[in-house]
Design a protein around this motif. Structure first.
Motif, PDB file in Angstrom:
ATOM      1  N   ARG A 138      61.183  73.547   4.129  1.00 22.59           N
ATOM      2  CA  ARG A 138      60.081  74.656   4.573  1.00 22.59           C
ATOM      3  C   ARG A 138      60.873  75.404   6.276  1.00 22.59           C
ATOM      4  NH1 ARG A 138      54.455  73.075   5.024  1.00 22.59           N
ATOM      5  NH2 ARG A 138      54.233  74.833   4.996  1.00 22.59           N
ATOM      6  N   LEU A 139      61.548  74.647   7.057  1.00 21.11           N
ATOM      7  CA  LEU A 139      61.449  74.773   8.446  1.00 21.11           C
ATOM      8  C   LEU A 139      62.468  73.735   9.131  1.00 21.11           C
ATOM      9  CD1 LEU A 139      60.623  77.143  10.452  1.00 21.11           C
ATOM     10  CD2 LEU A 139      58.775  74.900  11.146  1.00 21.11           C
ATOM     11  N   VAL A 140      63.630  74.327   9.705  1.00 17.78           N
ATOM     12  CA  VAL A 140      64.487  73.599  10.241  1.00 17.78           C
ATOM     13  C   VAL A 140      64.193  73.581  12.155  1.00 17.78           C
ATOM     14  CG1 VAL A 140      66.658  73.187   8.635  1.00 17.78           C
ATOM     15  CG2 VAL A 140      66.482  75.360   9.843  1.00 17.78           C
ATOM     16  N   HIS A 141      64.995  73.027  12.695  1.00 17.10           N
ATOM     17  CA  HIS A 141      64.449  72.471  13.849  1.00 17.10           C
ATOM     18  C   HIS A 141      64.994  74.191  14.728  1.00 17.10           C
ATOM     19  CE1 HIS A 141      63.889  71.862  17.947  1.00 17.10           C
ATOM     20  NE2 HIS A 141      65.892  71.918  18.121  1.00 17.10           N
ATOM     21  N   GLY A 142      66.651  74.874  14.585  1.00 20.44           N
ATOM     22  CA  GLY A 142      66.079  76.076  15.165  1.00 20.44           C
ATOM     23  C   GLY A 142      65.415  77.383  14.682  1.00 20.44           C
ATOM     24  N   GLU A 143      65.099  77.175  13.212  1.00 16.79           N
ATOM     25  CA  GLU A 143      64.263  78.442  12.715  1.00 16.79           C
ATOM     26  C   GLU A 143      63.002  77.889  13.233  1.00 16.79           C
ATOM     27  OE1 GLU A 143      65.441  79.162   8.160  1.00 16.79           O
ATOM     28  OE2 GLU A 143      63.676  77.275   8.901  1.00 16.79           O
TER      29      GLU A 143
END
Length: 378
Positions: free
Chosen positions: A273-278
């Motif tokens: 769903r979501l990685v850190h950079g995003e």
């Protein structure tokens, strides 16, 4: 993202000036092949445990082990599952047990080969096994090369939030091999680029303008990629040298992270769903939008930075996150657990415009809650 010019490009050296604990960051192509020589030069007679994840082990670990063996360095490999969920207590214990089982001594080293998760986990293990071992970072993601591998922050996540358990433990060397980035999935490279853009948004407006003009060349590889990474490392090195333990100016490096960490917690650290950079990209946009809403900055700057991040393919809004987000009150609870909270007062990195970030202490909770409600996709 191939780099046909890499053979003609010499590596760059960025110095992190911390007195007796100073160290070099080497940035350039094909550094993995010479990693053994570089490590042996700085840490002669060393034995190492290489901590990596399952994905990197399949692609980069054999090259590093060969380079270490060629330099006469005895190496033990420790592999953990890929992903943010390896930053937890049971994985930390497994890594520590493996390092101890390898009979490594206090003067030996833990080598982190991987992205930010591996670097944080391995670095924390190095900080606590035998009350502190030597540590080398070999970051294999763009995000790790420009951010998490530099500055000595290590740690794992707790149920209440991200990076709440950890230690400051500086590496002895960082090897940022730009060639290994050619193997990254496009999404992961974009996520790392958010941290590159962050340095321009903090206090280097000329660098941000350069990124706007050169981002495609950075993605393609070559000298622009090395320049972007070296500039980012130099920016962080300057801040770390001035404020190693984040008592003042170093907090600026958290631009976008208070919002971003809350979003990561809200999505259960689910990388699908979501990685850190995003999360950082969305967080930086929220920080600029909130600054404009509070009449601290022009909305034109928020428009400009959001346009650039969206142009490179990064998410910038809460509605860009797949799935359902918890309500604003739950996001506020996650923000209240963030490390940037001091004695219950909210601390955010806000901005007066591009390249004009500042630390805002005692931010009232109600305006933040209303802002999140207004920007919530539900």
């Amino acid at each position: 993202m191939t780099d046909g010019q890499s053979e003609t490009i010499p590596p760059r050296t960025v110095r992190v000036a911390l007195g007796e604990r100073s160290y070099d960051i080497l940035v350039g192509p094909d550094l993995l092949a010479g990693a053994g020589t570089a490590i042996a030069k700085r840490l002669p007679g060393i034995r190492v445990a290489v901590v990596t994840d399952e994905n990197v082990a399949a692609t980069q670990l054999p090259s590093l082990i060969s380079a270490l063996e060629a330099a006469g360095i005895d190496a033990t490999a420790v592999t953990v599952p890929a992903g943010e969920r390896s930053k937890r207590f049971d994985r930390l214990q497994a890594v520590c047990d493996a390092v101890i089982a390898a009979r490594l001594e206090r003067g030996d080293a833990v080598v982190a080969l991987g992205g930010g998760v591996v670097g944080d986990l391995a670095g924390f293990a190095a900080a606590i096994v035998r009350r502190g071992m030597r540590f080398v970072q070999v970051p294999t993601s763009l995000l790790a090369q420009v951010d998490s591998s530099v500055g000595g922050k290590t740690g794992i996540n707790a149920e209440a939030g991200k990076n709440l358990v950890g230690a400051f433990h500086q590496p002895d060397l960082v090897l940022a091999d730009t060639t290994v980035l050619d193997t990254l999935p496009e999404r992961e490279f974009r996520a790392g680029y958010a941290e590159v853009a962050k340095y321009g948004l903090i206090d280097r407006p000329d660098f941000f303008a350069w990124l706007e003009a050169n981002w495609q060349a950075i993605f393609a590889g070559g000298p622009e990629r090395i320049e972007a990474i070296a500039t980012s490392c130099a920016a962080k090195a300057d801040v770390v040298a001035a404020d190693e333990r984040e008592s003042g100016r170093r907090a600026l490096l958290n631009l976008g992270h208070t919002f971003g960490h809350a979003l990561e917690a809200a999505t259960g650290y689910d990388g699908a769903r979501l990685v850190h950079g995003e999360a950082v990209a969305i967080g930086m946009t929220l920080a600029h939008r909130f600054s404009a809403k509070m009449n601290l900055a022009s909305p034109d700057d928020a428009d400009r930075m959001e346009h650039h991040l969206r142009t490179v393919g990064l998410p910038t809004r809460l509605g860009d996150i797949p799935g359902t987000l918890p309500p604003a009150d739950v996001l506020m609870d996650a923000i209240a657990q963030d490390k940037k909270v001091r004695r219950g007062a909210l601390t955010f990195i806000l901005t007066h415009g591009i390249g004009q970030a500042f630390v805002a202490d005692d931010v009232a909770a109600d305006p933040v809650r209303r802002f999140l409600e207004e920007n919530h996709p539900s």
